[in-house]
Scaffold this motif. Structure first.
Motif, PDB file in Angstrom:
ATOM      1  N   GLU A  86      12.559  -7.908 -15.914  1.00 33.46           N
ATOM      2  CA  GLU A  86      12.337  -6.235 -15.877  1.00 33.46           C
ATOM      3  C   GLU A  86      13.676  -5.757 -15.065  1.00 33.46           C
ATOM      4  N   PHE A 142       2.924  -3.369  -7.468  1.00 34.70           N
ATOM      5  CA  PHE A 142       1.412  -3.659  -7.115  1.00 34.70           C
ATOM      6  C   PHE A 142       0.870  -2.611  -6.031  1.00 34.70           C
ATOM      7  N   SER A 143      -0.222  -2.212  -6.436  1.00 31.97           N
ATOM      8  CA  SER A 143      -0.749  -0.973  -5.302  1.00 31.97           C
ATOM      9  C   SER A 143      -1.823  -1.709  -4.618  1.00 31.97           C
ATOM     10  N   PHE A 144      -2.468  -2.886  -4.948  1.00 26.88           N
ATOM     11  CA  PHE A 144      -3.296  -3.482  -4.019  1.00 26.88           C
ATOM     12  C   PHE A 144      -2.554  -4.117  -2.981  1.00 26.88           C
ATOM     13  N   LYS A 157      -0.715 -13.823 -13.090  1.00 22.70           N
ATOM     14  CA  LYS A 157       0.489 -12.839 -13.651  1.00 22.70           C
ATOM     15  C   LYS A 157       1.897 -13.668 -13.175  1.00 22.70           C
ATOM     16  N   ASP A 158       2.980 -13.208 -13.887  1.00 22.48           N
ATOM     17  CA  ASP A 158       4.215 -14.093 -13.502  1.00 22.48           C
ATOM     18  C   ASP A 158       4.438 -13.838 -11.993  1.00 22.48           C
ATOM     19  N   THR A 159       4.253 -12.784 -11.366  1.00 20.37           N
ATOM     20  CA  THR A 159       4.726 -12.599  -9.944  1.00 20.37           C
ATOM     21  C   THR A 159       3.881 -13.577  -9.061  1.00 20.37           C
ATOM     22  N   LEU A 172      10.062   2.112 -12.069  1.00 22.44           N
ATOM     23  CA  LEU A 172       9.119   1.360 -11.234  1.00 22.44           C
ATOM     24  C   LEU A 172       8.054   1.006 -12.440  1.00 22.44           C
ATOM     25  N   LYS A 174       0.270   5.629  -4.974  1.00 19.55           N
ATOM     26  CA  LYS A 174      -0.552   5.533  -6.412  1.00 19.55           C
ATOM     27  C   LYS A 174      -1.723   6.238  -6.128  1.00 19.55           C
ATOM     28  N   GLU A 178       5.686  -3.316 -17.516  1.00 15.81           N
ATOM     29  CA  GLU A 178       5.579  -3.846 -18.818  1.00 15.81           C
ATOM     30  C   GLU A 178       5.387  -5.488 -18.842  1.00 15.81           C
ATOM     31  N   GLY A 179       4.355  -5.750 -19.641  1.00 17.90           N
ATOM     32  CA  GLY A 179       3.911  -7.024 -19.896  1.00 17.90           C
ATOM     33  C   GLY A 179       5.151  -8.011 -20.527  1.00 17.90           C
ATOM     34  N   ILE A 223      10.341  -8.501 -11.919  1.00 24.25           N
ATOM     35  CA  ILE A 223       9.944  -7.298 -10.991  1.00 24.25           C
ATOM     36  C   ILE A 223       8.511  -6.972 -11.475  1.00 24.25           C
ATOM     37  N   SER A 261      -2.112  -7.982  -4.069  1.00 19.83           N
ATOM     38  CA  SER A 261      -2.917  -8.865  -4.832  1.00 19.83           C
ATOM     39  C   SER A 261      -2.686  -8.627  -6.453  1.00 19.83           C
ATOM     40  N   TYR A 297       0.771   9.541  -9.499  1.00 20.10           N
ATOM     41  CA  TYR A 297       1.253   9.101  -8.404  1.00 20.10           C
ATOM     42  C   TYR A 297       1.208  10.533  -7.519  1.00 20.10           C
ATOM     43  N   ILE A 306       2.619   1.203  -2.644  1.00 15.71           N
ATOM     44  CA  ILE A 306       3.141   0.532  -3.700  1.00 15.71           C
ATOM     45  C   ILE A 306       4.185  -0.451  -3.240  1.00 15.71           C
TER      46      ILE A 306
HETATM   47  C1  LIG Z   1       2.040   1.686  -9.813  1.00 16.24           C
HETATM   48  C2  LIG Z   1       1.309   0.205 -10.465  1.00 16.24           C
HETATM   49  C3  LIG Z   1       0.628  -0.454  -9.543  1.00 16.24           C
HETATM   50  C4  LIG Z   1      -0.085  -1.620  -9.945  1.00 16.24           C
HETATM   51  N1  LIG Z   1      -0.775  -2.229  -9.169  1.00 16.24           N
HETATM   52  C5  LIG Z   1      -1.118  -3.600  -9.588  1.00 16.24           C
HETATM   53  C6  LIG Z   1      -1.982  -4.371  -8.603  1.00 16.24           C
HETATM   54  O1  LIG Z   1      -2.212  -3.905  -7.215  1.00 16.24           O
HETATM   55  N2  LIG Z   1      -2.415  -5.637  -8.953  1.00 16.24           N
HETATM   56  C7  LIG Z   1      -2.204  -5.909 -10.391  1.00 16.24           C
HETATM   57  O2  LIG Z   1      -2.761  -7.122 -10.736  1.00 16.24           O
HETATM   58  N3  LIG Z   1      -1.422  -5.244 -11.257  1.00 16.24           N
HETATM   59  C8  LIG Z   1      -1.031  -4.187 -10.752  1.00 16.24           C
HETATM   60  N4  LIG Z   1      -0.098  -3.214 -11.568  1.00 16.24           N
HETATM   61  C9  LIG Z   1       0.096  -3.799 -13.061  1.00 16.24           C
HETATM   62  C10 LIG Z   1       1.193  -4.911 -13.035  1.00 16.24           C
HETATM   63  O3  LIG Z   1       2.391  -4.247 -12.501  1.00 16.24           O
HETATM   64  C11 LIG Z   1       1.548  -5.640 -14.372  1.00 16.24           C
HETATM   65  O4  LIG Z   1       0.491  -6.134 -14.833  1.00 16.24           O
HETATM   66  C12 LIG Z   1       2.896  -6.385 -14.397  1.00 16.24           C
HETATM   67  O5  LIG Z   1       2.975  -6.512 -15.924  1.00 16.24           O
HETATM   68  C13 LIG Z   1       2.592  -7.597 -13.762  1.00 16.24           C
HETATM   69  O6  LIG Z   1       3.819  -8.242 -14.029  1.00 16.24           O
HETATM   70  P1  LIG Z   1       4.077  -9.788 -13.978  1.00 16.24           P
HETATM   71  O7  LIG Z   1       3.130 -10.608 -15.104  1.00 16.24           O
HETATM   72  O8  LIG Z   1       5.418  -9.768 -14.109  1.00 16.24           O
HETATM   73  O9  LIG Z   1       3.995 -10.187 -12.740  1.00 16.24           O
HETATM   74  C14 LIG Z   1       0.298  -2.221 -11.320  1.00 16.24           C
HETATM   75  C15 LIG Z   1       0.849  -1.360 -12.140  1.00 16.24           C
HETATM   76  C16 LIG Z   1       1.667  -0.081 -11.815  1.00 16.24           C
HETATM   77  C17 LIG Z   1       2.349   0.846 -12.597  1.00 16.24           C
END
Ligand SMILES: Cc1cc2nc3c(=O)[nH]c(=O)nc-3n(C[C@H](O)[C@H](O)[C@H](O)COP(=O)(O)O)c2cc1C
Length: 221
Positions: A112, A43-45, A69-71, A99, A189, A104-105, A40, A59, A195, A26
């Protein structure tokens, strides 16, 4: 059983990936937007990608409505409208709830850090803050973002970042840079909301010498 991905709905393709590629590391990624507002998300990809240059990849998949996504928006190279910088913080079991909460979106611009209570700490060479609670943080500059199907819901956007500075909690690495696994207290993950912790471990030599040894799983060594 066998499956042709092109004949499956996206939800089934997703489950065939995340239900079997286990456990996944993660990355808890911290970024800032053009106005300097922090973000914050986990991401587990995610994985290590290169030693020279030192690089990693994660990813953020395109949202169901086709937006980034914001990130991803924040980490895009400057030429593509982002800041080109991000920090990958490794998770710790002691802050797994924070974590998870960071997923949260929140609307863009809402932090965050405030939601979770995690502590921002200055990075050394890039602008986004690292997470003080993380035992290891990698400050990264974006090398490239590979968009697999731009604008398509759930499509991958592989962010490749060069690590330009590394933080390791005091005492966690020895002089040879071996990191203490117990002290790292990391997480993996699983599928769904699962987890795991790396508590069931064994060692094995690599190469053909491994075949001459007893099965380390069944023998319990
Ligand atoms: C443990 C965990 C792993 C996640 N892995 C991914 C991922 O690999 N790719 C992805 O797009 N979203 C993943 N998510 C969902 C994003 O964290 C979630 O969409 C987040 O709100 C994105 O935030 P952002 O819009 O601020 O970037 C994961 C969520 C959790 C809890």
């Amino acid at each position: 059983m066998e499956f042709d991905p092109s004949a499956l709905p996206a939800s089934h393709r997703y489950k065939l990936l995340v239900g079997a590629i286990l456990p996944r590391p993660i990355a808890v990624v911290s970024t800032i937007d053009a106005a300097g507002r922090t973000n914050i998300a986990p991401f587990s990809f995610f994985n290590a990608a290169s030693v020279t240059p030192m690089a990693l990849a994660f990813s953020p998949i395109t949202r169901a409505d086709g937006t980034d996504k914001d990130t991803l928006r924040n980490a895009l190279p400057v030429a593509e409208g982002g800041l080109g910088e991000f920090v990958v913080n490794l998770p710790g079991a002691s802050w797994v709830r924070q974590l998870a909460a960071a997923a949260e979106g929140l609307p863009a611009g809402e932090s965050e850090f405030e939601l979770t209570g995690l502590t921002p700490a200055d990075s050394r060479v890039i602008r986004p803050p690292r997470i003080a609670e993380a035992a290891v943080s990698y400050e990264c500059r974006t090398i490239q973002v590979v968009r697999l199907a731009p604008g398509t819901p759930l499509s991958g956007n592989i962010v490749i970042g060069e690590v330009v500075h590394v933080w390791v909690r005091d005492g966690l690495a020895d002089e040879a840079m071996h990191i203490d696994l117990e002290g790292l207290d990391t997480l993996g993950k699983l599928s769904g909301s699962g987890y795991c912790r790396p508590t069931d471990r064994f060692n094995l030599v690599r190469g053909r010498a491994a075949l001459a040894l007893p099965d380390p799983v069944s023998s319990g060594t």
